[in-house]
Design an enzyme around this catalytic site. Structure first.
Site, PDB file in Angstrom:
ATOM      1  N   THR A 119       0.820  -1.218   0.000  1.00 27.94           N
ATOM      2  CA  THR A 119       0.000   0.000   0.000  1.00 27.94           C
ATOM      3  C   THR A 119       0.853   1.267   0.000  1.00 27.94           C
ATOM      4  O   THR A 119       2.045   1.241   0.296  1.00 27.94           O
ATOM      5  CB  THR A 119      -0.926   0.027   1.228  1.00 27.94           C
ATOM      6  OG1 THR A 119      -0.147   0.044   2.422  1.00 27.94           O
ATOM      7  CG2 THR A 119      -1.841  -1.186   1.245  1.00 27.94           C
ATOM      8  N   ASP A 120       0.178   2.382  -0.344  1.00 24.44           N
ATOM      9  CA  ASP A 120       0.848   3.677  -0.289  1.00 24.44           C
ATOM     10  C   ASP A 120       0.309   4.474   0.895  1.00 24.44           C
ATOM     11  O   ASP A 120      -0.455   3.948   1.714  1.00 24.44           O
ATOM     12  CB  ASP A 120       0.683   4.436  -1.613  1.00 24.44           C
ATOM     13  CG  ASP A 120      -0.771   4.735  -1.967  1.00 24.44           C
ATOM     14  OD1 ASP A 120      -1.648   4.679  -1.072  1.00 24.44           O
ATOM     15  OD2 ASP A 120      -1.038   5.038  -3.133  1.00 24.44           O
ATOM     16  N   PHE A 121       0.673   5.713   1.008  1.00 25.99           N
ATOM     17  CA  PHE A 121       0.300   6.534   2.154  1.00 25.99           C
ATOM     18  C   PHE A 121      -1.213   6.683   2.314  1.00 25.99           C
ATOM     19  O   PHE A 121      -1.702   6.959   3.404  1.00 25.99           O
ATOM     20  CB  PHE A 121       0.957   7.918   2.065  1.00 25.99           C
ATOM     21  CG  PHE A 121       0.396   8.776   0.964  1.00 25.99           C
ATOM     22  CD1 PHE A 121      -0.659   9.645   1.216  1.00 25.99           C
ATOM     23  CD2 PHE A 121       0.899   8.703  -0.328  1.00 25.99           C
ATOM     24  CE1 PHE A 121      -1.190  10.417   0.194  1.00 25.99           C
ATOM     25  CE2 PHE A 121       0.368   9.473  -1.341  1.00 25.99           C
ATOM     26  CZ  PHE A 121      -0.684  10.337  -1.084  1.00 25.99           C
TER      27      PHE A 121
END
Length: 134
Positions: A15-17
């Site tokens: 995942t990203d931020f």
């Protein structure tokens, strides 16, 4: 074989931020799906490499229809769309609970590990023939 299915669990590293799966992670999931599709048909990259054959992605078109999130269990499907000469075209989808999140059309080509194009291995051509009789 009409369609191959491979499960993928989403981990924090995917995942990203924002908490969504980072777009490049889908490439890894599609690659795993293609590899397991071939493996389940008895076609192994290591054996092809020993024969001097490898695959290279020639092109890939991806559509992102929805986002996956941490802890999701996804289903990566792979099916043959076409085989010709040195090319194999695959249709792939990533689904969550039956809902399509991502779609890809992938063209891979057979190459010689020593360089240059190679004819698609007979085992893969046979899969395409088998597809036509399903």
């Amino acid at each position: 074989m009409t369609r191959h299915s491979f499960p993928v669990r989403i981990y924090y590293e995917d995942t990203d931020f924002s908490g969504n799966v980072y777009h490049a992670a889908y490439l890894k999931f599609f690659e795993r799906g293609r590899t397991e599709f071939l493996r389940d048909e008895g076609i192994h990259h290591s054996e092809l490499a020993a024969e001097g054959i490898a695959f290279a992605v020639r092109s890939m078109e991806i559509a992102f229809d929805g986002a996956a999130h941490i802890d999701d269990l996804l289903d990566v499907t792979t099916e043959i769309a076409a085989v010709s000469g040195a090319r194999l075209t695959l249709a792939q989808t990533i689904l969550r609970d039956g809902v399509v999140l991502t779609r890809a059309s992938v063209i891979v080509v057979a190459i010689r590990t020593s360089g240059g194009a190679a004819r698609m291995p007979a085992a893969i051509r046979a899969l395409a023939d088998k597809k036509g009789t399903d």
